[in-house]
Design a protein around this motif. Sequence first.
Motif, PDB file in Angstrom:
ATOM      1  N   LEU C  95       0.836  -1.200   0.000  1.00  0.00           N
ATOM      2  CA  LEU C  95       0.000   0.000   0.000  1.00  0.00           C
ATOM      3  C   LEU C  95       0.870   1.248   0.000  1.00  0.00           C
ATOM      4  O   LEU C  95       0.627   2.212  -0.726  1.00  0.00           O
ATOM      5  CB  LEU C  95      -0.884  -0.036   1.238  1.00  0.00           C
ATOM      6  CG  LEU C  95      -2.036   0.944   1.333  1.00  0.00           C
ATOM      7  CD1 LEU C  95      -2.971   0.705   0.198  1.00  0.00           C
ATOM      8  CD2 LEU C  95      -2.746   0.768   2.647  1.00  0.00           C
ATOM      9  N   LYS C  96       1.899   1.181   0.822  1.00  0.00           N
ATOM     10  CA  LYS C  96       2.749   2.361   0.957  1.00  0.00           C
ATOM     11  C   LYS C  96       3.532   2.641  -0.319  1.00  0.00           C
ATOM     12  O   LYS C  96       3.589   3.769  -0.789  1.00  0.00           O
ATOM     13  CB  LYS C  96       3.712   2.164   2.122  1.00  0.00           C
ATOM     14  CG  LYS C  96       4.630   3.334   2.312  1.00  0.00           C
ATOM     15  CD  LYS C  96       5.520   3.155   3.521  1.00  0.00           C
ATOM     16  CE  LYS C  96       6.461   4.325   3.641  1.00  0.00           C
ATOM     17  NZ  LYS C  96       7.489   4.075   4.651  1.00  0.00           N
ATOM     18  N   VAL C  97       4.121   1.601  -0.897  1.00  0.00           N
ATOM     19  CA  VAL C  97       4.979   1.863  -2.050  1.00  0.00           C
ATOM     20  C   VAL C  97       4.168   2.147  -3.306  1.00  0.00           C
ATOM     21  O   VAL C  97       4.639   2.798  -4.228  1.00  0.00           O
ATOM     22  CB  VAL C  97       5.979   0.710  -2.316  1.00  0.00           C
ATOM     23  CG1 VAL C  97       6.868   0.503  -1.135  1.00  0.00           C
ATOM     24  CG2 VAL C  97       5.268  -0.561  -2.687  1.00  0.00           C
ATOM     25  N   MET C  98       2.917   1.654  -3.345  1.00  0.00           N
ATOM     26  CA  MET C  98       2.142   1.846  -4.558  1.00  0.00           C
ATOM     27  C   MET C  98       1.623   3.273  -4.701  1.00  0.00           C
ATOM     28  O   MET C  98       1.437   3.751  -5.816  1.00  0.00           O
ATOM     29  CB  MET C  98       0.978   0.858  -4.598  1.00  0.00           C
ATOM     30  CG  MET C  98       1.356  -0.473  -5.190  1.00  0.00           C
ATOM     31  SD  MET C  98      -0.081  -1.423  -5.624  1.00  0.00           S
ATOM     32  CE  MET C  98      -0.541  -2.142  -4.083  1.00  0.00           C
ATOM     33  N   ALA C  99       1.374   3.929  -3.563  1.00  0.00           N
ATOM     34  CA  ALA C  99       0.721   5.237  -3.647  1.00  0.00           C
ATOM     35  C   ALA C  99       1.498   6.237  -4.517  1.00  0.00           C
ATOM     36  O   ALA C  99       0.918   6.820  -5.435  1.00  0.00           O
ATOM     37  CB  ALA C  99       0.482   5.785  -2.248  1.00  0.00           C
ATOM     38  N   PRO C 100       2.788   6.424  -4.275  1.00  0.00           N
ATOM     39  CA  PRO C 100       3.497   7.394  -5.129  1.00  0.00           C
ATOM     40  C   PRO C 100       3.550   6.962  -6.594  1.00  0.00           C
ATOM     41  O   PRO C 100       3.464   7.806  -7.487  1.00  0.00           O
ATOM     42  CB  PRO C 100       4.907   7.436  -4.532  1.00  0.00           C
ATOM     43  CG  PRO C 100       4.796   6.839  -3.187  1.00  0.00           C
ATOM     44  CD  PRO C 100       3.672   5.886  -3.236  1.00  0.00           C
TER      45      PRO C 100
END
Lengths: 232, 232, 246, 204, 204, 173
Positions: C95-100
């Motif tokens: 979730l964290k890495v996909m957002a940017p």
Amino acid sequence: MMNIEQQSMRGGAACLALIRRDLTLAFRSPGQIINPMAFFLMVASLFPLGIAPDKDVLSQLAPGIIWIGALLSVLMSLDSLFKSDQDDGSLDQLLMSPHPLAMLVLAKVFSHWLTSGFCLTVMAPLLAVMLHLPGEGIFPLALTLLLGTPVLSLAGAIGAALTVRIQRGGVLLTLLSLPLYIPVLIFATGAVNAAAQGLPWNGHLLWLCVFLLSGLCLAPLAIAGALRVVSE
Amino acid sequence: MMNIEQQSMRGGAACLALIRRDLTLAFRSPGQIINPMAFFLMVASLFPLGIAPDKDVLSQLAPGIIWIGALLSVLMSLDSLFKSDQDDGSLDQLLMSPHPLAMLVLAKVFSHWLTSGFCLTVMAPLLAVMLHLPGEGIFPLALTLLLGTPVLSLAGAIGAALTVRIQRGGVLLTLLSLPLYIPVLIFATGAVNAAAQGLPWNGHLLWLCVFLLSGLCLAPLAIAGALRVVSE
Amino acid sequence: MMKWTFFHKLGSPKWFYDISGKWLPWLQITSLLSLVVALIWGLAFTPPDYLQGNSYRIIFIHVPASFLAQAIYMMMATAAAVLLIWRIKLADMALKVMAPIGASFCILSLATGAIWGQPTWGTWWVWDARLTSMLILLFLYIGIIALRGAIQTSEVAAKACAILSLVGVVNIPIIKYSVNWWNTLHQGATLKLTEKPSMAPEMLWPLLLAILGFYLFFTLVMFLRLRVEILSREKKTRWVKALVGE
Amino acid sequence: MLFHNLSFQLSPGDVLQIEGRNGAGKTTLLRIIAGLSSHARGDIFWNDLPLSSVYADFRLASFFLGHKPGVKMDLSPLENMHWRLQLKNIQPVESVLFAALGQVGLYGYEDIPCSHLSAGQLRRVTFACLIASKAKLWILDEPFTAIDIDGVAWLESLIDEHATNGGMVLITSHQPLSDHKGNLRKLKLEDFAGDALEVFDDEY
Amino acid sequence: MLFHNLSFQLSPGDVLQIEGRNGAGKTTLLRIIAGLSSHARGDIFWNDLPLSSVYADFRLASFFLGHKPGVKMDLSPLENMHWRLQLKNIQPVESVLFAALGQVGLYGYEDIPCSHLSAGQLRRVTFACLIASKAKLWILDEPFTAIDIDGVAWLESLIDEHATNGGMVLITSHQPLSDHKGNLRKLKLEDFAGDALEVFDDEY
Amino acid sequence: MNAVRKQRLILVLLLLLGVGAAVTLMLFALQENINHYFSPAQMESGEAPTGQRVRGGGLVVPGSVERNTESLQVSFRISDGAGEVTVLYDGILPDLFVEGSGIVATGMLNKEGVFTASEVLAKHDENYMPPEVQKAIDDAHPGYSSPGSSSQELQTSARELEVQQLESLNNGG
Ligand code: HEM
Ligand SMILES: Nc1ncnc2c1ncn2[C@@H]1O[C@H](COP(=O)(O)OP(=O)(O)OP(=O)(O)O)[C@@H](O)[C@H]1O
Ligand SMILES: Nc1ncnc2c1ncn2[C@@H]1O[C@H](COP(=O)(O)OP(=O)(O)OP(=O)(O)O)[C@@H](O)[C@H]1O
Ligand SMILES: [Mg+2]
Ligand SMILES: [Mg+2]
């Protein structure tokens, strides 16, 4: 135990420490710097959404929209200027400092401006392009923001100081500050509009300078007084 | 000590108590009710100041200005919706209540709406006249506000819940809520504009109803989830 | 919760790290190859459009970027659901890495769309439903990134972002169907699942290849970022210490 | 990881004092038990059922008193008790409320806004809620904070009485509790200590 | 009116404990003395000069510790000490800061954000500031709140030592202070009590 | 049943009811024309309001474009096969504006049925093909509408119209 008489007063160092503290806080939760900018951007994009998205109309409204956006953005970030200090007791420490309170609050207002008004100024040209502001208006817009946003911070800080003990003071703060904001808004948008139309705009600019100077001199006293009075 | 099986659950009474509490609080510091209205009024009066005060232009912009004013005003008052509870520990008590949290937060959002969105709706016709909105637009304006402001409260409350533990969350809250606000703004101003021009506007209205219903059903769940998660 | 142990194992960071390590070289080769081939083919060797002439060629970037911007959001929402239901750490990292990455594709889609709009529609930007909902998607991405930055405790941030991602899902069908529901300026779907695509095959094939290439490229970038994230989050565990010690 | 392998059981009539130095994890433990925090691995059971499946029952029967009073500053003690009790599924009865307020020494302060109360008086308001709540399990985090000497003695007897009536008390306090009835147990968190600088990794 | 006809004098080496039940007005009295509240009639002198004319000198030489810690949650203890000391006109020296933090038992926590500290650890950060501040007059409002047993003993010895070195301490506490050096005086606010429900009307 | 469970069940039922109602309403809402888009046929038949800002669109009728030599003013007719309406516009037209192409215009309809546009945007459909293919299709199938083209009638009828007009042009020439 040092003798008080012998101690030199390090007011400047205290101010620097305060600025450094507030900037560190701002950078530590990076939202604090990005958020006013994001808010600014969003307000600017709300208008085309809510209002007829006609290019000509938009370019006429652009200075007003950008300035109102900046004003609201500064206003919203002002709410916590002293309240966060009040909530954790730092405000008591500020009041208990031997240095002149007016100087300390000026430092606080300065770091607030750096993290809000200054960033907005840097960002404004982008929005100006988005809202189809004529090219001649962009430099004046940035200049008025540079001169005007410190006034917004200073004037708003008076309201923030007065409402620091009030639970949901955010909106009251707005009420107190807006009367002081309106002249800035009028002169600033006046300048940009004049410039966009190729008219002279140095009169407006001079007024903004007057506001800024008098704000710098008088607002810290008012803020300091308000804080002393309000902290019971 | 009563047996749990035998106790009946008084969820409704708890909600009523919560609503009563929040309304009492709002009336005790009357600023809370007056402030959003005053803010609304000021935003609406900033525009004629910042933008060319042309009557025709103004009447075209009126729905947008009023709705944006209402939106920002609700947004600003939302910041403290859960934060004030968090600060004094009431939020922990809310979380420790045996009643479904979604129900309790719905009660809280309702009382928030009563003290903000509802008051704005009542006040809007006045502003509409001030901004020269054509007469046919006034009823639709009030109606869209009546249907739309609860959605603003509900959607904004999700953001408020998510940012409840964040120090200067006000602006982040804006950032999180605006994506959900934009559709409401578009449909509501669309309806008013259509009505002011004598075009049919029931399509927009139906959409607002859809937003309201789905907000009423889904938002409380999201808010409750967010509160549980964020309260660490 | 015995029956879920298999599932949890699937979500174990170490397992993912090992597997993704094996996949990486393949991903690198295939994504590079398909992207280069598709873009060169699309930009240089496909015939011009009967109506738009050469300006349509931006389709080979715009469409894959638009698809990915939405697909990544859906993946984030899925990861969010997985995180909230099964509390799998890997889901949060994803979730964290996909957002940017998603935000970047979203910006790419908006930018290419705007560039394309100028010659075809005669304007950079209109506030029609497709475009506005896409802008909202960008705001959602920014909101998720900002929320994560603002909450310090990582576990709390994870769940908060998960909830926000789920809330934002309502926007995706709006983007998808806006062209059908409202009479927008943006065209309808060219690529359809149920019907024959309304595009000449010599344009369609490079487009499909470009889409594939973009997906592969996204997977590659996500894997790379995810591996870094895994290492930094698991730096206290024995296997990472062993790995780094080597 | 603050603590691990920690396990205990409370039966009616028990008072469990959790001890530990500053930062040992007492507050954290209480919040986990109360379901206000979920940064832990391990199982909690309530009436032999896993807590996560009977949260509502558990909350109905328990009362949590944390570092913050949970009292609205603009409301009077009486009004505060009203909403607190309703949230706990209890119909507030005026006479009961007044009795509770009298018991905590706030007689005469019923209708004064809580913002005009002192630190200790504020905490006494929550004790009034505690008394009126009729909860079975009391979770008290440093209840003696800001309470004067008479108050401390009174509070101790209150806890004793609650336990004698079949209630359960989970308490943290830096002051030694006097144990009149012999139902006080102590749990030293230091005995289960992990590394305090690394938090919440393992089951407790 | 909370109290009237109250008067006292502090000389170097004195520790004055202000006692009173909850709501007696201890906090109010301390805040008045610190100049943080002005709802009182009466005169305060500092070095034989009326306080209002020498506020800066007074603030330079005094340290106020209230109910709230006065610590920024997003900063580390070290950073907090930095700004607190600068505000007190003291140039922070790294070694002094570390020594103070070590003394209050926060060794190893220097660079952790304060939001990750427990209630007691947070208060210990302010004690570190207190130690490093080298103030002459300490105004401490319930300093023992949330401090564990070892901490209480340490704090008492700290106060003792400060008094022995010629400092002055004004303290409120519900816990009896142990008086090792015989320089502890007590002031019972009840002896000067007015009607607590009517506030700040007359001189004290 | 346990009181707690009962309360929860009631809430879940209410929730389902609400979601159901929302979905039903949405189905109704989707039927409505919310962006005030009127086809030339609607404008001709008087369905579209006059003197209001509305949107309209159709296919530019070949041969109807008249440019003013001194200014940017241009007038042309748009059609959807069922009706035609004259459009006046003062401004720069988009590149894709050619006779026979689709446009979307924002402006006002006056009593005489003339549409004064303040904005003209070129709309195009979802079909992409090389020019020679397009030509081949036209030659082979007069009245052809591309395979699986969208349900929007405007586009289908527009394509038909275009082909018809191409033919009539050919015949005339
Ligand atoms: C800023 C402006 C634009 C934005 C934000 C935008 C956004 C999007 C999005 C989100 C999609 C994905 C739709 C889906 O998933 O079904 C898409 C697809 C597409 N867009 Fe755009 N677009 C823009 C401008 C344009 C322009 C100017 C054109 C060409 C005239 C265009 C042509 C297409 C095409 C051909 C597709 C593929 C349709 C399909 O097969 O589903 N777009 N666009
Ligand atoms: N803002 C205020 N306005 C009016 N009265 C107040 C205010 N704050 C406190 N009081 C009253 O003043 C009295 C003294 O309060 P104070 O906080 O000084 O007590 P205290 O001795 O510190 O008590 P404690 O031991 O509980 O901390 C209380 O009875 C309270 O009702
Ligand atoms: N939000 C947080 N994030 C990370 N660590 C935390 C957080 N809150 C507390 N801690 C850490 O957890 C440990 C235990 O904190 P806790 O508040 O439970 O202690 P405590 O036993 O209640 O102490 P005290 O007696 O001071 O109240 C502390 O060492 C602290 O550093
Ligand atoms: Mg604690
Ligand atoms: Mg006190």
